[in-house]
Design an enzyme around this catalytic site. Sequence first.
Site, PDB file in Angstrom:
ATOM      1  CD  GLU A  30      -9.882   4.043  -0.900  1.00 41.82           C
ATOM      2  OE1 GLU A  30     -10.802   4.419  -0.166  1.00 41.82           O
ATOM      3  OE2 GLU A  30      -8.758   3.766  -0.481  1.00 41.82           O
ATOM      4  CG  ASP A  49      -2.306   0.621   0.848  1.00 41.21           C
ATOM      5  OD1 ASP A  49      -2.304   1.795   0.422  1.00 41.21           O
ATOM      6  OD2 ASP A  49      -3.339  -0.044   0.977  1.00 41.21           O
ATOM      7  CG  HIS A  95      -4.293   2.321  -2.089  1.00 39.39           C
ATOM      8  ND1 HIS A  95      -4.233   3.169  -1.004  1.00 39.39           N
ATOM      9  CD2 HIS A  95      -5.614   2.159  -2.354  1.00 39.39           C
ATOM     10  CE1 HIS A  95      -5.461   3.493  -0.622  1.00 39.39           C
ATOM     11  NE2 HIS A  95      -6.323   2.903  -1.428  1.00 39.39           N
TER      12      HIS A  95
HETATM   13  C1  TNX Z   1     -10.578   2.060   2.257  1.00 40.74           C
HETATM   14  S1  TNX Z   1     -11.396  -0.751   1.594  1.00 40.74           S
HETATM   15  C2  TNX Z   1      -9.517   1.351   1.743  1.00 40.74           C
HETATM   16  C3  TNX Z   1      -8.296   1.186   2.549  1.00 40.74           C
HETATM   17  C4  TNX Z   1      -8.411   1.881   3.871  1.00 40.74           C
HETATM   18  C5  TNX Z   1      -9.797   1.649   4.429  1.00 40.74           C
HETATM   19  C6  TNX Z   1     -10.013   2.142   5.810  1.00 40.74           C
HETATM   20  C7  TNX Z   1     -10.408  -0.415   0.476  1.00 40.74           C
HETATM   21  C8  TNX Z   1     -10.446  -1.269  -0.670  1.00 40.74           C
HETATM   22  N1  TNX Z   1      -9.585   0.646   0.583  1.00 40.74           N
HETATM   23  O1  TNX Z   1      -7.190   1.641   1.808  1.00 40.74           O
HETATM   24  O2  TNX Z   1      -7.451   1.368   4.717  1.00 40.74           O
HETATM   25  O3  TNX Z   1     -10.727   2.268   3.575  1.00 40.74           O
HETATM   26  O4  TNX Z   1     -11.213   1.631   6.362  1.00 40.74           O
END
Ligand code: TNX
Length: 765
Positions: free
Chosen positions: A330, A194, A267
């Site tokens: 994301e 990440d 990420h």
């Molecule tokens: C979203 S869930 C993210 C993570 C974060 C999390 C915190 C997801 C696929 N991505 O990168 O750690 O929220 O709850």
Amino acid sequence: MVSRTLKVFFGIILLFFSCKSKEIPTEIPNIIPKPSSIKTNNAVFTLDENTGMSFDTQFTISANFLKQFLKVGGGIDLKSGTTIAFLEDTSLPSEGYRLHISKEQIQIKASTDQGAFYAVQSLRQLLPVSFENKTSSSKTIKIPCVTITDSPNFKYRGMHLDVSRHMYSVDFIKKYIDAIAMLKMNTFHWHLTDDQGWRIEIEAYPKLNTISSFRDETLIGHYNDQPHQFDGKKYGGYYTKNDIKAIVSYAQQRFVTIIPEIEMPGHSQAVIASYPELGCNGSNVKVPTKWGIFDEIYCTKEETFNFLEVILDEVLVLFPSEYIHIGGDETPKVRWENCEHCQKRIADEGLKNVHELQNYFISRMEKYLNTKGRQIIGWDEILEGGLAPNATVMSWRGRSGAVEAAKSGHNVVLTPTSNCYFDYYQSDNEDEPLAIGGYLPLEKVYHYNPIPEELTSEEAKYVMGAQGNLWTEYIPTEAKVEYMVFPRMVAMSEVVWSEPTQKDYNDFTKRLEQFNKRLTALNINYANHLYDIEGNMIVENGNAYYNLETLMKDKIIRFTLDESIPNINSEVYTTKIPIEKSKTIKAVVFDAKTQLGKPFEQYINFHKALGAKITLDKTPHKAYAGSGAEGLINGISGSNSRYGDKEWLGFEGEDLEIIIKLNKETEINTISTRFYEGKGQWIYKPKRIQFQLFDTNGNALTEAAPIYFQNNNSTSKNTFKAAIAFKALKAKTIKINVESFGLIPKGKQGAGHKAWTFIDEIFVN
Ligand code: TNX
């Protein structure tokens, strides 16, 4: 003669009962997850040093597990013999088993070693907990005779762990896998990369480990705390190939498949920190020291694909799993929008936009992995711009991703934040350790049904199962991982293993109370909220009462109304407490002698709308419906730090009209309410709110004066207050209009989606 017969008769009866009470268990044993069928045979099996075991080589793993468990835990060394027998039964489903314990024999039947392994896990829960921490000294163990026929409801039963934000020892990862296996779950989703750290050794690109695996320091406290502060300590590390080999083989011995996750295209700032040429603009960035979403993502130039393929080649050697998780979540597209390589790629491939470019990226990686005989899993964002042909979708932003994917014939795994995010708070006690936000109590995990109701039974076949996720931004220690995961993972095991018809929350908590002793023996730092108290306002015929409850019905609640902390002499709660003015109720759960739970405290603000009629023109989201519209005028405020408790109501991007009809015309001086803001969770305070008063005939007493929100309305770090004053107006009806924030701006988590609105108590005075 008669009297002698009677004596003998009573003697037998007495003997029968004394045997029964001491030796013969008649209760259904506590097994988690709840088996499909369990019958007691009213007898006991005696396990001792003469007990023998036999098994065919196909049951090697499960038989050896049992042998080791008995030897290490209780010093009982099984001989060879047939008292414990592993037998093949091809009629049983692949992960199913039949465990039959009679006075003479323990029979384990399964069609696979994995099925037999789960029989052993059930058998383990019939043994004293002292086996778990090697303190059993008795060499003669009585095991209740039962017949269990069992098989899982879902084939994917997962737990996830993020080791990028914080990482944990190899021994701890093994302990985590042990717990997964004990609860008959079969998948460990290992989030290895990440933004904040790369955690897997890669030989081809050494900077991944010398640079990407470390960050200079780490954010202290919550991201929402301003200004941001840092600990000034370098943090990092990675799992070597040897570590990983050891962990994978350890997991194989427990029928746990490890799915590694290598995040792309987003990420990935940790990687771009060491290989800036893989980003779009070549700029030098550092491994981030705080949480969130970052714009630096992989560029879609050839070089990136070559790089990722080389990495995946190394990953595939270590992980034999059918599935490889490639992230996909994301992914801000700003860099791609402004990148000549990416724009050229869009033109060359005939793509419409950056969303289709994301699909190109994922599909290309899928094609590569498919040629290696592997399948991809990705977070639900991989649906954007079209889904890669064979991809499995992990649905985390609610269930809509799962519905869309399943309807188009793709496999799905459900991990919605609302029921599966164990980084959320599990109790509304304000003294819980810091969490990311949200509120996910045990019961909400337990009641989760992974099959979305929108699916037909044909489509539901694409639902492989569900998974509990643990993101670790706020979880620096192993003890805290355990605290967040247990007992919610225990509930999750039942969500994915047990038939919905077998599930019963009260029965589960009784079993959990026993299971907790096993967790203690295993040195697992579980959270215990079994002795928490839940309070509820009730309004009956215009009178308000407060009701106290605890899960464990055989325990006693003691309470006070004078602000003192209840003790063993405080009044025992038997019936609802009348509320005729503002007051604080404190309560504690006891057994006959000792305090079991932490003190519960509730302040009730007796205001003028308590007991009035309230209507909303929108229904709150199902997952955040709290205690309904009435909860907005029940005298009780929601939590300052979490929005998912029963006092907050959540709406997904909708404007809202609230009408409160008071029981009679009432003099009103002030009205106030609060909104929650957690930008990381896509929750924003509204754009504006307006209040308006009407008399009995429906005539407006005031103009509708809007209040626009600015940051200075903040009452605590997560909440914003809106208040209005009137000059003692006599009103019958209150109308409140809330205009939601609208779309989440670029660069923020959830950009482009509708912001959520969360509203709390409306105080009328
Ligand atoms: C979203 S869930 C993210 C993570 C974060 C999390 C915190 C997801 C696929 N991505 O990168 O750690 O929220 O709850």
